[in-house]
Motif scaffolding. Structure first.
Motif: not given
Length: 179
Positions: A103-113, A148-156, A161-163
């Motif tokens: 899967a590809v989880v797209m993030l609304s902005e870059r995050v630091e590693p 439990k490692f869903t796009a919503d979990y990752i975004g929170r 914002v993720t999709t």
């Protein structure tokens, strides 16, 4: 004109946020977007516009709100960004070969590693994941439905914002924009 891919978040999932893709395609075409195409019912739209991503997001959100009564978030990529994303494919060809589990989880902005440390600290994540710019590539060993490692979990956890889209959808959209 530039080609964009609009990834709508959370539409047509479990009977919620219903957005009929054929109706959306017509509405977008009527609002000066060109060469509008949709792919499957999960909110993938390819279109051409002279506007930038921010303006497109405003326009698309307004059209969906007026046409369907749904407030939706989205992530927009240019055709070049989508193609680049597929070329950055970090998946291990042997150990992570099942495209249905990629899967590809797209993030609304870059995050630091370093921000991803939160997933290690919680100890709830068993999936392999790879950060590249504003995208998290995830391999779901047990499938999408058993995590439990869903796009919503990752975004929170990351405050963005993720999709998410599966790898096969990403590849199909890449092929569509190339043609």
């Amino acid at each position: 004109m530039k080609t964009y891919i609009v990834f709508l978040k959370g539409v047509n999932v479990g009977g919620h946020n219903r957005v009929k893709m054929d109706v959306l395609k017509k509405a977008l075409t009527e609002h000066q977007f060109e060469h509008v195409k949709t792919y499957i019912n999960s909110g993938n739209v390819i279109l051409q516009s002279v506007s930038d991503k921010e303006k497109i997001a405003e326009q698309v959100a307004h059209i969906i709100r007026v046409s369907f009564g749904v407030d939706v978030k989205m992530i927009i990529k240019t055709a070049d960004e989508l193609i680049d994303l597929t070329e950055r494919n970090p998946f291990n060809a042997e150990a992570e070969s099942d495209c249905a589990k990629r899967a590809v989880v797209m993030l609304s902005e870059r995050v630091e590693p370093g921000q991803l440390q939160i997933f290690k600290d919680e100890g709830k994540v068993n999936e392999n994941y790879y950060l590249s710019d504003d995208v998290l590539f995830v391999y779901y060993h047990n499938g999408f439905g058993n995590t439990k490692f869903t796009a919503d979990y990752i975004g929170r956890k990351l405050g963005v914002v993720t999709t998410a889209r599966n790898w096969n959808t990403i590849l199909k959209l890449r092929d569509m924009v190339r043609n």
